[in-house]
Design an enzyme around this catalytic site. Structure first.
Site, PDB file in Angstrom:
ATOM      1  N   SER A 110      43.204  41.722  41.034  1.00  0.00           N
ATOM      2  CA  SER A 110      41.898  41.795  41.868  1.00  0.00           C
ATOM      3  C   SER A 110      40.971  42.985  41.241  1.00  0.00           C
ATOM      4  CB  SER A 110      42.344  42.364  43.395  1.00  0.00           C
ATOM      5  OG  SER A 110      41.038  42.432  43.744  1.00  0.00           O
ATOM      6  N   TYR A 124      44.975  48.677  49.674  1.00  0.00           N
ATOM      7  CA  TYR A 124      45.008  47.365  48.893  1.00  0.00           C
ATOM      8  C   TYR A 124      44.628  47.970  47.544  1.00  0.00           C
ATOM      9  CZ  TYR A 124      43.858  42.792  47.429  1.00  0.00           C
ATOM     10  OH  TYR A 124      43.722  41.684  46.767  1.00  0.00           O
TER      11      TYR A 124
END
Length: 250
Positions: free
Chosen positions: A134, A147
């Site tokens: 990501s 995250y």
């Protein structure tokens, strides 16, 4: 026909990637927790003339992963896509359980599947190992501490593995998407709160789709054997960075 394993293949990027690789001529093995979702994806692949197998399992369960890998005859491509974000609290108020879940699936799940299938990727003579990370692997943001920490871990794993496999017949590819609008990602993050999930994409002109990311993965996998796509970051045009997104006035 070479075999491609895709984790998290029941929905979103994983499902789209399985379809994309099947269209490139790979026999696809779909891995995920929800058998009915996997079967629905497999049926679409078969209807289009492709081959697909369904293998329900949790990538955080090492024994289940090892059993699956032991039953796989050969593997030329592995796409480590299983992951997710849980919670959007500050570091001060974050739930350690959410942080542990994110590390477990995004990092240790990737580690389990990679370790289990790496011998078969090597044995293929031309393996490709993809990790879907990501842009959060590189840029931190408020409410994204857990995250980002997990995705930083996935990036570290991938980069280290590429160094360690230098000289082996395996390419190691990292795909780092930015804002992707899928059915479940933001819903999971906000514990099913549809209003909060929708707000993530509010006013954004054309966020990335799962198919956009899948197309990028398939392109990376199908480059000539001597070409390694080390890291590919993709975002929608409306997103310049994690904290810089163009939104239409509502």
């Amino acid at each position: 026909m070479s075999t491609a394993v895709v984790t998290g293949a029941g929905s979103g990027i994983g499902a789209a990637t399985a379809r994309a690789l099947a269209s490139e001529g790979y026999r696809t093995l779909l891995v995920g927790r929800r058998a009915e979702r996997l079967e629905a994806v497999a049926e679409k692949i078969r209807a289009a003339g492709g081959e697909a197998g369904v293998h329900p399992l949790d990538v955080t369960d090492r024994e289940a992963v090892d059993a699956f890998a032991g039953a796989v005859e050969e593997c030329a491509v592995l796409v480590n896509n299983a992951g997710g974000a849980f919670g959007a609290d500050s570091v001060e108020e974050g739930d350690p359980g959410d942080w542990a879940r994110m590390y477990d699936v995004n990092v240790l799940g990737t580690l389990h599947v990679t370790q289990a299938l790496l011998p078969k990727l090597k044995a293929s003579g031309d393996g490709v190992l993809v990790v879907v990370s990501s842009t959060a692997s590189y840029v931190n943001y408020e409410g994204g501490g857990g995250y980002s920490a997990a995705k930083h871990g996935a990036h570290a794993l991938t980069e280290t593995l590429r160094l360690e496999l230098c000289g082996e017949p395996v390419r190691v590819v990292e795909i780092a998407p930015g804002m992707v609008q899928t059915d479940e990602f933001s819903l999971n993050r906000y514990n099913g709160d549809e209003a909060k999930a929708a707000q993530v994409y509010a006013g954004v002109d054309a966020p990335l789709t799962a198919e956009d990311v899948a197309d990028t993965i398939a392109w990376s996998v199908t480059r000539p054997s001597h070409v390694n796509v080390d890291l590919l970051v993709l975002r929608p045009r409306a997103q310049a960075a994690q904290h810089k997104v163009a939104r239409r006035n509502s």
